[in-house]
Structure formats: structure tokens, C-alpha cells
Design a protein around this motif. Sequence first.
Motif, mmCIF file in Angstrom:
data_model
loop_
_atom_site.group_PDB
_atom_site.id
_atom_site.type_symbol
_atom_site.label_atom_id
_atom_site.label_comp_id
_atom_site.label_asym_id
_atom_site.label_seq_id
_atom_site.Cartn_x
_atom_site.Cartn_y
_atom_site.Cartn_z
ATOM 1 N N GLU A 169 0.840 -1.210 0.000
ATOM 2 C CA GLU A 169 0.000 0.000 0.000
ATOM 3 C C GLU A 169 0.868 1.251 0.000
ATOM 4 O O GLU A 169 0.407 2.335 0.374
ATOM 5 C CB GLU A 169 -0.936 -0.014 1.221
ATOM 6 N N LEU A 170 2.096 1.097 -0.413
ATOM 7 C CA LEU A 170 3.050 2.212 -0.397
ATOM 8 C C LEU A 170 2.526 3.373 -1.246
ATOM 9 O O LEU A 170 2.177 3.182 -2.415
ATOM 10 C CB LEU A 170 4.379 1.700 -0.956
ATOM 11 N N ASP A 171 2.468 4.546 -0.628
ATOM 12 C CA ASP A 171 1.946 5.717 -1.342
ATOM 13 C C ASP A 171 2.594 6.977 -0.757
ATOM 14 O O ASP A 171 1.925 7.808 -0.139
ATOM 15 C CB ASP A 171 0.415 5.763 -1.192
ATOM 16 N N PRO A 172 3.901 7.130 -0.946
ATOM 17 C CA PRO A 172 4.615 8.249 -0.319
ATOM 18 C C PRO A 172 4.321 9.565 -1.028
ATOM 19 O O PRO A 172 3.842 9.564 -2.173
ATOM 20 C CB PRO A 172 6.082 7.853 -0.478
ATOM 21 N N PRO A 173 4.633 10.689 -0.375
ATOM 22 C CA PRO A 173 4.295 11.990 -0.959
ATOM 23 C C PRO A 173 5.231 12.443 -2.074
ATOM 24 O O PRO A 173 4.986 13.466 -2.698
ATOM 25 C CB PRO A 173 4.393 12.943 0.240
ATOM 26 N N ARG A 174 6.321 11.747 -2.321
ATOM 27 C CA ARG A 174 7.210 12.129 -3.428
ATOM 28 C C ARG A 174 7.787 10.887 -4.087
ATOM 29 O O ARG A 174 7.597 9.764 -3.602
ATOM 30 C CB ARG A 174 8.316 13.073 -2.942
ATOM 31 N N ARG A 175 8.471 11.099 -5.208
ATOM 32 C CA ARG A 175 9.083 9.995 -5.952
ATOM 33 C C ARG A 175 10.587 9.992 -5.663
ATOM 34 O O ARG A 175 11.161 11.011 -5.303
ATOM 35 C CB ARG A 175 8.826 10.144 -7.457
ATOM 36 N N TYR A 176 11.229 8.826 -5.866
ATOM 37 C CA TYR A 176 12.610 8.639 -5.403
ATOM 38 C C TYR A 176 13.540 8.202 -6.534
ATOM 39 O O TYR A 176 13.120 7.510 -7.460
ATOM 40 C CB TYR A 176 12.626 7.581 -4.287
ATOM 41 N N ARG A 177 14.821 8.579 -6.377
ATOM 42 C CA ARG A 177 15.868 8.079 -7.289
ATOM 43 C C ARG A 177 16.292 6.672 -6.877
ATOM 44 O O ARG A 177 16.719 5.875 -7.700
ATOM 45 C CB ARG A 177 17.123 8.984 -7.239
ATOM 46 N N THR A 178 16.220 6.406 -5.553
ATOM 47 C CA THR A 178 16.648 5.101 -5.023
ATOM 48 C C THR A 178 15.652 4.636 -3.966
ATOM 49 O O THR A 178 15.242 5.440 -3.126
ATOM 50 C CB THR A 178 18.045 5.222 -4.346
ATOM 51 N N ILE A 179 15.281 3.368 -4.041
ATOM 52 C CA ILE A 179 14.497 2.763 -2.954
ATOM 53 C C ILE A 179 15.238 1.508 -2.493
ATOM 54 O O ILE A 179 15.661 0.686 -3.318
ATOM 55 C CB ILE A 179 13.068 2.386 -3.396
ATOM 56 N N VAL A 180 15.407 1.388 -1.188
ATOM 57 C CA VAL A 180 16.067 0.224 -0.598
ATOM 58 C C VAL A 180 15.032 -0.577 0.192
ATOM 59 O O VAL A 180 14.285 -0.013 0.998
ATOM 60 C CB VAL A 180 17.224 0.667 0.338
ATOM 61 N N VAL A 181 14.988 -1.883 -0.068
ATOM 62 C CA VAL A 181 14.096 -2.789 0.670
ATOM 63 C C VAL A 181 15.000 -3.859 1.270
ATOM 64 O O VAL A 181 15.413 -4.796 0.581
ATOM 65 C CB VAL A 181 13.043 -3.411 -0.275
ATOM 66 N N CYS A 182 15.334 -3.714 2.544
ATOM 67 C CA CYS A 182 16.357 -4.565 3.161
ATOM 68 C C CYS A 182 15.737 -5.430 4.260
ATOM 69 O O CYS A 182 15.252 -4.897 5.268
ATOM 70 C CB CYS A 182 17.465 -3.678 3.724
ATOM 71 N N GLY A 183 15.748 -6.739 4.052
ATOM 72 C CA GLY A 183 15.244 -7.663 5.077
ATOM 73 C C GLY A 183 13.745 -7.627 5.239
ATOM 74 O O GLY A 183 13.237 -7.972 6.311
ATOM 75 N N VAL A 184 13.022 -7.242 4.209
ATOM 76 C CA VAL A 184 11.583 -6.988 4.334
ATOM 77 C C VAL A 184 10.742 -7.839 3.383
ATOM 78 O O VAL A 184 9.677 -8.334 3.768
ATOM 79 C CB VAL A 184 11.283 -5.488 4.041
ATOM 80 N N PHE A 185 11.203 -8.015 2.158
ATOM 81 C CA PHE A 185 10.343 -8.592 1.120
ATOM 82 C C PHE A 185 9.927 -10.024 1.468
ATOM 83 O O PHE A 185 10.760 -10.857 1.837
ATOM 84 C CB PHE A 185 11.040 -8.553 -0.244
ATOM 85 N N GLY A 186 8.617 -10.293 1.350
ATOM 86 C CA GLY A 186 8.100 -11.633 1.635
ATOM 87 C C GLY A 186 7.660 -11.819 3.076
ATOM 88 O O GLY A 186 7.163 -12.879 3.436
ATOM 89 N N LEU A 187 7.818 -10.780 3.914
ATOM 90 C CA LEU A 187 7.413 -10.904 5.314
ATOM 91 C C LEU A 187 5.942 -10.548 5.477
ATOM 92 O O LEU A 187 5.512 -9.455 5.074
ATOM 93 C CB LEU A 187 8.233 -9.968 6.215
ATOM 94 N N GLY A 188 5.199 -11.455 6.069
ATOM 95 C CA GLY A 188 3.838 -11.153 6.505
ATOM 96 C C GLY A 188 2.805 -11.001 5.418
ATOM 97 O O GLY A 188 1.648 -10.730 5.711
ATOM 98 N N SER A 189 3.186 -11.177 4.170
ATOM 99 C CA SER A 189 2.286 -10.819 3.067
ATOM 100 C C SER A 189 1.865 -12.049 2.275
ATOM 101 O O SER A 189 2.488 -13.103 2.341
ATOM 102 C CB SER A 189 3.017 -9.832 2.146
ATOM 103 N N THR A 190 0.795 -11.875 1.493
ATOM 104 C CA THR A 190 0.416 -12.910 0.532
ATOM 105 C C THR A 190 1.266 -12.729 -0.725
ATOM 106 O O THR A 190 1.882 -11.676 -0.926
ATOM 107 C CB THR A 190 -1.065 -12.773 0.135
ATOM 108 N N ARG A 191 1.230 -13.726 -1.580
ATOM 109 C CA ARG A 191 1.983 -13.602 -2.834
ATOM 110 C C ARG A 191 1.424 -12.451 -3.673
ATOM 111 O O ARG A 191 2.175 -11.678 -4.276
ATOM 112 C CB ARG A 191 1.911 -14.922 -3.607
ATOM 113 N N ALA A 192 0.107 -12.312 -3.698
ATOM 114 C CA ALA A 192 -0.507 -11.217 -4.473
ATOM 115 C C ALA A 192 -0.059 -9.860 -3.917
ATOM 116 O O ALA A 192 0.186 -8.919 -4.675
ATOM 117 C CB ALA A 192 -2.025 -11.335 -4.428
ATOM 118 N N GLN A 193 0.062 -9.761 -2.591
ATOM 119 C CA GLN A 193 0.535 -8.501 -2.000
ATOM 120 C C GLN A 193 1.995 -8.237 -2.377
ATOM 121 O O GLN A 193 2.384 -7.091 -2.612
ATOM 122 C CB GLN A 193 0.374 -8.535 -0.472
ATOM 123 N N ASP A 194 2.800 -9.296 -2.431
ATOM 124 C CA ASP A 194 4.195 -9.115 -2.845
ATOM 125 C C ASP A 194 4.268 -8.603 -4.292
ATOM 126 O O ASP A 194 5.091 -7.739 -4.620
ATOM 127 C CB ASP A 194 4.974 -10.429 -2.716
#
Length: 279
Positions: free
Chosen positions: A93-118
Motif C-alpha cells: 500500500e506504499l503511497d509516499p508523498p514524493r518519488r525517489y531516485r533510489t528505494i532500498v528494501v532490506c530484510g523486508v520482502f516476503g514478510l507477513g504478506s500474501t503472494r498477491a501482496q508481494d
Amino acid sequence: MNTPQTWHYGLVADWWAAFNTDGPEIDYFGRFVAEGQPALDAGCGTGRLLVPWLRAGYDVDGSDVSADMVARCRDRARAEGFDPTLLVQPLHELDPPRRYRTIVVCGVFGLGSTRAQDEEALRRLHGCLEPGGTLLLDNEVPYSSRSSVTAGRWSLWTSEGRQAVPEPWPPPGERERAPDGSELELRARVVEVDPLDQSFALELRADKWVDGEHVASEEHELTMRMYFRDELVLMLREAGFSEVDVRGGYHGEEPTADHEFLVYIASRSASPTSVHMPT
Ligand SMILES: C[S@@+](CC[C@H](N)C(=O)[O-])C[C@H]1O[C@@H](n2cnc3c(N)ncnc32)[C@H](O)[C@@H]1O
């Protein structure tokens, strides 16, 4: 399941704030952030990466599904005189107020979510990047033997292995002393394995002592979904990323079967015609 099932609340958030403050990810991902700002630390936790990056002068926001982790991150940042934009949002549901040159997702992906949410999370991450921006996402391999709570539990994927699930609670072990003098102990066990879904369900017990007296006990649950390299590369392409490079570990190495973590470096096309904003 709409809200991700993760255990990063209460005493577990205290544990992260007290003990998880270091690691090679800070410098490795930090080099990309130095070259590409503004940046988002998506799943920032208690600020293990974010706070050193603020200290380095980088323009970086944070987000996390856990309000407890975000609150401790904010406290750590404010204690050093920073007031970053921190959002309580799950990746899908990520919806931040600005756009980014770099996004880091560290140790997070696949936690607590369904495959469709991933899958939705990857589309959101793509949409939150500026054209030409870069996503850096690490992911522990399903067959890891050392790193995390599921490490060494690859054998539980087989039908024989699943007979050992739910596992018994491990016996009490070492308590860790936090900077405030209290002691914390975490114990985890696997309670469900679904090889078709490539997921584990885990339970965690957290205990706290002050001056030797047991003052708090909590139980939390977490699900973890495992991804193989080529599967995740395909998912990133499906989400709209134009190029995906995969590195082994946190030193930019060519991936080998011995790397416990793979880092996916996914580029959003520089062409503005492929702009894809979150809905
Ligand atoms: C292992 S910690 C890593 C924190 C931080 N990235 C670091 O490396 O220190 C995992 C973090 O991901 C967050 N998290 C788990 N599932 C999430 C989701 N679906 N969306 C956003 N954050 C999530 C947890 O609340 C927790 O703060």
C-alpha cells in the motif's frame, strides 16, 4: 489477510532498537543512496540503515508496516536532531508523498504478506521511483543455512520434514542486556510450512527482565515467503522494471550457490512514457 502478519511490535521492536544497529548493508546500500537521492528506506524498521544515512547527510524518507518500529526509528532520529518523513505503510500500500531516485528494501520482502501482496508491492515500488531510478531489494535464499530464523530449515519443505512441525519451543537460552539495563530474550519456532505457497509461519516469544525480575512476556506471529532468484527476476520484470541485475551478498559479488542473501538491483526505465503510478 490485509494487514501483514509480522512480529515487529512491542518487545520485538525494543529488541531491534537495542541490538540491530550495525551490518554491511548500511555501507553497501548507502553507496547507492549517496549517488541517487531522494531515497526511500522501505521497511526501515528502527532505523538501522536510515539513521546512519541521515547522519551522512542523505535526503532519505522511511516507511514500515509497524507503527512500533517507526516510533522507535523516529526516537532514534530525533535523538540525533533529525526529523525525517516516516510513513506507517505496508509495501503493497506504499503511497509516499514524493518519488525517489533510489528505494532500498532490506530484510523486508516476503514478510507477513500474501503472494498477491508481494506482486503489488513490486508494482508500487516501481511506481514510487522516478524514471531512471533504482530499486535495491535483498532476499534470503530459501535454502539458506546460517542467516535467519528459517536458516537450516530447508529440510522442513519435504513431507517427512513437515512431520516435525509445529516445532517445540526452544528452551530458554541467553538473555541480552539492553542499553537501559533491562534484559530481553527472543525464542522462535516454526508452526507451519507450506511448500506450495513457499511459506513458513513462525511464532516468537519475547520476555523482559528488569533488575532480574520477569516483567513482561509477549507472543507474536510472522509469515515468511521464500523466493528463488529467477522467479523474483521475472516478478520484477512483470512489475515493470526494465533491467534486473542480481548480486551475491553485500559486496557486489557475482552470485554463487553459497550466498545466503541475493541483492536485486532493478532499474526503472528512464523513458517517461512507461510512467506507472500506484493506483
Ligand atoms: C528484519 S526487519 C528489517 C528492518 C530494516 N530494513 C533493517 O534492515 O534494519 C523487517 C522490517 O520489515 C517490516 N515489515 C514486515 N513486513 C512488511 C510489509 N509487508 N510492509 C512493510 N514493512 C514490513 C517490519 O515491521 C520490520 O520493521
